[in-house]
Design an enzyme around this catalytic site. Sequence first.
Site, PDB file in Angstrom:
ATOM      1  N   GLU A  82      43.800  41.956  44.672  1.00 21.20           N
ATOM      2  CA  GLU A  82      45.148  40.753  43.780  1.00 21.20           C
ATOM      3  C   GLU A  82      44.286  40.323  43.104  1.00 21.20           C
ATOM      4  OE1 GLU A  82      47.727  38.968  47.582  1.00 21.20           O
ATOM      5  OE2 GLU A  82      46.579  37.950  46.869  1.00 21.20           O
ATOM      6  N   GLU A  83      43.791  39.753  42.893  1.00 21.23           N
ATOM      7  CA  GLU A  83      42.288  38.927  41.818  1.00 21.23           C
ATOM      8  C   GLU A  83      41.676  39.738  40.745  1.00 21.23           C
ATOM      9  OE1 GLU A  83      39.980  36.311  42.808  1.00 21.23           O
ATOM     10  OE2 GLU A  83      41.759  34.726  43.698  1.00 21.23           O
ATOM     11  N   GLU A  93      42.884  39.463  48.562  1.00 18.25           N
ATOM     12  CA  GLU A  93      42.204  38.639  47.700  1.00 18.25           C
ATOM     13  C   GLU A  93      41.566  39.730  46.317  1.00 18.25           C
ATOM     14  OE1 GLU A  93      42.967  36.112  47.138  1.00 18.25           O
ATOM     15  OE2 GLU A  93      43.590  34.888  48.697  1.00 18.25           O
TER      16      GLU A  93
END
Length: 271
Positions: A159-160, A156
Amino acid sequence: MEQVAATMEQVKLLTSVNDQHGGVIVELSEPIDSGIFASMLRISISEWRKLGKKGVWIKLPIELCSLVEVAVKEGFWYHHAEPTYLMLVSWLPGGAHPLPPNASHRVGVGAFVMNEKREVLVVQENSGIFRGTGIWKFPTGVVEEGEDLCTAAVREVKEETAIDAEFMEILAFRQTHKAYFEKSDLFFLCMLRPISFDVQRQEAEIEAAKWMPWDEYVAQPFVQKTEFVKHISDICLAKVDGDYTGFCAIPTASSGGQMGHVYQNAQGRRR
């Protein structure tokens, strides 16, 4: 009567396998006429009852969704659905049953990532309840099927924000109910160590991403006035100051050889 008996003999039983709890599992894959399926299901149920079978599970691929009505009319109900199939179940003895319910929780992770300047990695989301609020928050997301918590937190963050990070510990977790399509929710707060530092936001979901001084982050009204967020912020600060110990991930194998992780108190196992 003889003609009816002959017809029943010509109808084949549904192919099934025994489960470990006195029931059977039927997994359909080939196209079948709904009328023929109805006859096969009725005769199969009769045979399963004779054999003392209890729970009957039918896995219907999405291509055979036209058979759902037939199964429901024979006493089956929805158990759960995935993108490519629907699982139906029936309890042949009738009455109350011990069949396991559908998955009751969604699992999420939040990532606390701090650099040596005492800056924390934060994002602003461009969708959901935080869209347009100006709130800076930790990167968060949902754990994917078959994914470990520690892996999900690292993914996460990448990805962010495009930041590479190493999982260190689970600092805390929260359970809530009726959170998402009436399901309960488990949220794990994870501490990660940054390996890279050049932030690049994910355009699809993130409005902005940056390193923010810790004092500026906790000064936000959202952090100060939201009990849960204030509480986990206090935990993060205690960890940074050496006054708190979380749970590190220990790879382990089950009795069947399946690999997973035990998350245990990290005291004495610090890297």
